[in-house]
Design a protein around this motif. Structure first.
Motif, PDB file in Angstrom:
ATOM      1  N   ARG A  15       4.264 -28.517  34.797  1.00  0.00           N
ATOM      2  CA  ARG A  15       2.985 -28.615  35.885  1.00  0.00           C
ATOM      3  C   ARG A  15       3.339 -27.801  37.151  1.00  0.00           C
ATOM      4  NH1 ARG A  15       3.611 -34.019  34.219  1.00  0.00           N
ATOM      5  NH2 ARG A  15       4.516 -34.572  36.328  1.00  0.00           N
ATOM      6  N   HIS A  16       2.494 -26.949  37.194  1.00  0.00           N
ATOM      7  CA  HIS A  16       2.704 -25.831  39.095  1.00  0.00           C
ATOM      8  C   HIS A  16       1.952 -25.996  39.440  1.00  0.00           C
ATOM      9  CE1 HIS A  16       1.028 -23.361  35.474  1.00  0.00           C
ATOM     10  NE2 HIS A  16       0.717 -22.103  37.095  1.00  0.00           N
ATOM     11  N   ALA A  17       1.772 -25.356  40.526  1.00  0.00           N
ATOM     12  CA  ALA A  17       0.107 -24.551  41.238  1.00  0.00           C
ATOM     13  C   ALA A  17       1.459 -23.430  41.956  1.00  0.00           C
ATOM     14  CB  ALA A  17      -0.214 -26.004  41.925  1.00  0.00           C
ATOM     15  N   PHE A  18      -0.259 -22.382  42.443  1.00  0.00           N
ATOM     16  CA  PHE A  18      -0.098 -22.437  43.372  1.00  0.00           C
ATOM     17  C   PHE A  18      -1.277 -22.563  44.711  1.00  0.00           C
ATOM     18  CE2 PHE A  18       1.583 -18.712  40.405  1.00  0.00           C
ATOM     19  CZ  PHE A  18       2.796 -18.353  41.442  1.00  0.00           C
ATOM     20  N   PHE A  19      -1.082 -22.940  45.340  1.00  0.00           N
ATOM     21  CA  PHE A  19      -1.815 -23.675  45.993  1.00  0.00           C
ATOM     22  C   PHE A  19      -2.092 -23.117  47.749  1.00  0.00           C
ATOM     23  CE2 PHE A  19       1.033 -27.676  44.830  1.00  0.00           C
ATOM     24  CZ  PHE A  19      -0.086 -28.069  44.724  1.00  0.00           C
ATOM     25  N   THR A  20      -3.751 -22.933  47.479  1.00  0.00           N
ATOM     26  CA  THR A  20      -4.639 -21.969  48.776  1.00  0.00           C
ATOM     27  C   THR A  20      -4.750 -23.152  49.898  1.00  0.00           C
ATOM     28  OG1 THR A  20      -7.127 -23.165  48.702  1.00  0.00           O
ATOM     29  CG2 THR A  20      -5.978 -21.088  46.479  1.00  0.00           C
ATOM     30  N   ARG A  21      -5.300 -22.362  50.499  1.00  0.00           N
ATOM     31  CA  ARG A  21      -5.580 -23.197  52.090  1.00  0.00           C
ATOM     32  C   ARG A  21      -6.114 -24.646  51.786  1.00  0.00           C
ATOM     33  NH1 ARG A  21      -6.535 -19.270  56.878  1.00  0.00           N
ATOM     34  NH2 ARG A  21      -6.061 -21.030  58.028  1.00  0.00           N
ATOM     35  N   GLU A  22      -6.758 -24.442  51.351  1.00  0.00           N
ATOM     36  CA  GLU A  22      -8.547 -25.447  50.552  1.00  0.00           C
ATOM     37  C   GLU A  22      -7.626 -27.462  50.126  1.00  0.00           C
ATOM     38  OE1 GLU A  22     -10.045 -23.099  47.732  1.00  0.00           O
ATOM     39  OE2 GLU A  22     -10.985 -22.080  49.921  1.00  0.00           O
ATOM     40  N   GLY A  23      -8.359 -27.679  50.691  1.00  0.00           N
ATOM     41  CA  GLY A  23      -8.441 -29.269  50.548  1.00  0.00           C
ATOM     42  C   GLY A  23      -7.038 -30.367  51.143  1.00  0.00           C
ATOM     43  N   GLY A  24      -7.053 -29.576  52.113  1.00  0.00           N
ATOM     44  CA  GLY A  24      -6.089 -30.791  53.462  1.00  0.00           C
ATOM     45  C   GLY A  24      -6.830 -30.836  54.566  1.00  0.00           C
ATOM     46  N   VAL A  25      -6.556 -31.615  55.305  1.00  0.00           N
ATOM     47  CA  VAL A  25      -6.164 -32.546  56.834  1.00  0.00           C
ATOM     48  C   VAL A  25      -6.392 -31.371  57.970  1.00  0.00           C
ATOM     49  CG1 VAL A  25      -6.636 -34.533  55.007  1.00  0.00           C
ATOM     50  CG2 VAL A  25      -4.709 -33.818  56.748  1.00  0.00           C
ATOM     51  N   ALA A 107       3.449 -17.328  53.524  1.00  0.00           N
ATOM     52  CA  ALA A 107       2.175 -16.689  53.968  1.00  0.00           C
ATOM     53  C   ALA A 107       2.411 -15.384  53.754  1.00  0.00           C
ATOM     54  CB  ALA A 107       2.403 -17.754  55.781  1.00  0.00           C
ATOM     55  N   ASP A 108       2.522 -14.532  52.697  1.00  0.00           N
ATOM     56  CA  ASP A 108       2.941 -12.857  52.939  1.00  0.00           C
ATOM     57  C   ASP A 108       4.116 -13.149  51.989  1.00  0.00           C
ATOM     58  OD1 ASP A 108       0.273 -12.272  54.302  1.00  0.00           O
ATOM     59  OD2 ASP A 108       1.408 -11.880  56.079  1.00  0.00           O
ATOM     60  N   CYS A 109       4.823 -13.757  52.680  1.00  0.00           N
ATOM     61  CA  CYS A 109       5.883 -13.665  50.959  1.00  0.00           C
ATOM     62  C   CYS A 109       5.529 -13.296  49.880  1.00  0.00           C
ATOM     63  CB  CYS A 109       7.257 -13.979  52.088  1.00  0.00           C
ATOM     64  SG  CYS A 109       7.819 -13.340  53.265  1.00  0.00           S
ATOM     65  N   GLY A 110       6.707 -13.033  49.321  1.00  0.00           N
ATOM     66  CA  GLY A 110       6.420 -13.746  47.632  1.00  0.00           C
ATOM     67  C   GLY A 110       6.872 -14.833  46.567  1.00  0.00           C
ATOM     68  N   PRO A 111       6.053 -15.852  46.427  1.00  0.00           N
ATOM     69  CA  PRO A 111       6.891 -16.836  46.054  1.00  0.00           C
ATOM     70  C   PRO A 111       6.812 -16.516  44.335  1.00  0.00           C
ATOM     71  CG  PRO A 111       4.939 -17.085  46.643  1.00  0.00           C
ATOM     72  CD  PRO A 111       4.428 -15.719  46.649  1.00  0.00           C
ATOM     73  N   ILE A 112       7.608 -16.812  44.383  1.00  0.00           N
ATOM     74  CA  ILE A 112       8.102 -16.611  42.984  1.00  0.00           C
ATOM     75  C   ILE A 112       8.485 -17.600  41.596  1.00  0.00           C
ATOM     76  CG2 ILE A 112       9.329 -15.025  40.807  1.00  0.00           C
ATOM     77  CD1 ILE A 112       7.356 -13.210  42.878  1.00  0.00           C
ATOM     78  N   TYR A 244       0.562 -20.236  63.027  1.00  0.00           N
ATOM     79  CA  TYR A 244       0.012 -19.910  61.128  1.00  0.00           C
ATOM     80  C   TYR A 244       0.315 -20.758  60.266  1.00  0.00           C
ATOM     81  CZ  TYR A 244       4.556 -18.020  60.242  1.00  0.00           C
ATOM     82  OH  TYR A 244       5.978 -17.225  60.332  1.00  0.00           O
ATOM     83  N   GLY A 245      -0.963 -21.487  59.874  1.00  0.00           N
ATOM     84  CA  GLY A 245      -0.534 -22.178  58.817  1.00  0.00           C
ATOM     85  C   GLY A 245       0.980 -21.604  57.100  1.00  0.00           C
ATOM     86  N   ARG A 246       1.256 -22.485  56.727  1.00  0.00           N
ATOM     87  CA  ARG A 246       2.305 -22.267  55.010  1.00  0.00           C
ATOM     88  C   ARG A 246       1.486 -22.156  54.264  1.00  0.00           C
ATOM     89  NH1 ARG A 246       4.152 -21.819  60.440  1.00  0.00           N
ATOM     90  NH2 ARG A 246       6.912 -21.123  61.106  1.00  0.00           N
ATOM     91  N   HIS A 247       1.453 -22.215  52.908  1.00  0.00           N
ATOM     92  CA  HIS A 247       1.147 -22.463  51.286  1.00  0.00           C
ATOM     93  C   HIS A 247       2.675 -23.141  50.817  1.00  0.00           C
ATOM     94  CE1 HIS A 247      -2.494 -20.087  51.450  1.00  0.00           C
ATOM     95  NE2 HIS A 247      -1.864 -19.572  51.958  1.00  0.00           N
ATOM     96  N   ILE A 248       2.480 -24.205  50.236  1.00  0.00           N
ATOM     97  CA  ILE A 248       3.287 -24.388  49.355  1.00  0.00           C
ATOM     98  C   ILE A 248       3.192 -24.024  48.004  1.00  0.00           C
ATOM     99  CG2 ILE A 248       5.230 -26.510  49.091  1.00  0.00           C
ATOM    100  CD1 ILE A 248       5.464 -25.545  51.620  1.00  0.00           C
ATOM    101  N   HIS A 249       4.341 -23.164  46.898  1.00  0.00           N
ATOM    102  CA  HIS A 249       4.064 -23.340  45.855  1.00  0.00           C
ATOM    103  C   HIS A 249       4.651 -23.516  44.553  1.00  0.00           C
ATOM    104  CE1 HIS A 249       0.953 -20.398  47.484  1.00  0.00           C
ATOM    105  NE2 HIS A 249       1.726 -18.973  48.413  1.00  0.00           N
ATOM    106  N   ALA A 250       4.828 -24.952  43.994  1.00  0.00           N
ATOM    107  CA  ALA A 250       4.773 -25.110  43.264  1.00  0.00           C
ATOM    108  C   ALA A 250       5.589 -25.042  41.857  1.00  0.00           C
ATOM    109  CB  ALA A 250       6.015 -27.212  43.840  1.00  0.00           C
ATOM    110  N   LEU A 251       6.888 -25.986  41.755  1.00  0.00           N
ATOM    111  CA  LEU A 251       6.696 -27.051  39.762  1.00  0.00           C
ATOM    112  C   LEU A 251       7.387 -27.453  39.897  1.00  0.00           C
ATOM    113  CD1 LEU A 251       8.250 -23.479  37.668  1.00  0.00           C
ATOM    114  CD2 LEU A 251       8.774 -24.102  39.375  1.00  0.00           C
ATOM    115  N   VAL A 252       6.917 -28.307  38.638  1.00  0.00           N
ATOM    116  CA  VAL A 252       7.839 -29.528  38.154  1.00  0.00           C
ATOM    117  C   VAL A 252       8.067 -29.599  36.393  1.00  0.00           C
ATOM    118  CG1 VAL A 252       6.248 -30.918  38.599  1.00  0.00           C
ATOM    119  CG2 VAL A 252       8.269 -31.923  38.278  1.00  0.00           C
TER     120      VAL A 252
END
Length: 255
Positions: A15-25, A107-112, A244-252
């Protein structure tokens, strides 16, 4: 709230996801799915956002792991969860342990995100220009191979990052890459400003991956600077915002 890689989506047991900034609090400049432990956002909001991301990947928040990133080529091999206070200062994480979600903040750098389906080994790397230049991608692959992966089987997915049309750099930046390898000239295009150039970070990352022996590479061609669904350090700087906010991009690996 998430984007996915077609190549990684075809990997069984992953399972994996590149998260956007949508859906948080989170509110204000952090709206809304800010996962940055290093931001000045309300940390209870950050914790809830990370809980939501962990839930999306089907893991407990304690098993949703990100490192303390320092723009290095260093990698940590993970076999069990760590606490936010004990997270290692590295820019890539690898594991063969199911149920541990490996994430990188950006937050601009490359998540691989990396996966070898046959060996059941995964990795996640934070590749800004400095990390990519210093070899974080190659270090990630080497660490995965120590766990049984074969780089010729590895799928690598490049996530949303700042694209060449938005990434202006100075003359010394261009010279640094040219001194390392004259072929790097292909990653720079003319800028409207004298003494500046436009840098193709995604192209540079792809080249490093290909030279390292990765045959399957995904790239959605999304620019974090242009697309308001994403946090962007450079956009924040240009707007004069304080943080600025930061994204998390992850897999498991599924257990």
């Amino acid at each position: 709230m998430t984007l996915t890689s077609p190549l990684l989506s075809a990997v069984p047991g992953l399972r994996h996801a590149f998260f956007t900034r949508e859906g948080g609090v989170s509110n204000g400049i952090y709206a809304s799915l800010n996962g940055g432990l290093g931001s000045n956002d309300d940390q209870t909001h950050v914790a809830e956002n990370r809980r939501r991301m962990a839930e999306t990947l089907g893991v407990a928040p304690s098993h949703f792991l990100t490192a303390y990133q320092v723009h290095s080529p260093d990698v940590a091999v993970v076999t069990e969860p760590w606490t936010p206070e004990s997270r290692p200062k590295v820019d890539a994480i690898v594991t063969a342990t199911p149920g541990l979600a490996l994430g990188v903040s950006a937050a601009d750098c490359g998540p691989i995100l990396f996966a070898d389906a046959q060996a059941r080994v995964i990795g996640a790397a934070h590749a800004g220009w400095r990390g990519a230049f210093m070899g974080v991608l190659e270090s990630t692959l080497a660490a995965m191979e120590k766990l049984g992966a074969d780089r010729s089987r590895v799928v690598a997915a490049i996530g949303p990052l700042i694209r060449q049309r938005s990434y202006e750099v100075g003359e010394e930046f261009v010279h640094r890459f040219g001194r390392d390898d004259p072929a790097n000239a292909q990653f720079f295009a003319p800028s409207e400003r004298t003494g500046h150039a436009m840098f193709d970070l995604a192209g540079y990352i792809r080249m490093r991956l290909e030279r390292a022996g990765v045959l399957l590479i995904d790239d959605p061609d999304i620019c974090t600077y242009e697309d308001e669904r994403f946090f962007s350090y450079r956009r924040t700087t240009h707007r004069g915002e304080p943080d600025y906010g930061r994204h998390i991009h992850a897999l498991v690996l599924e257990a």
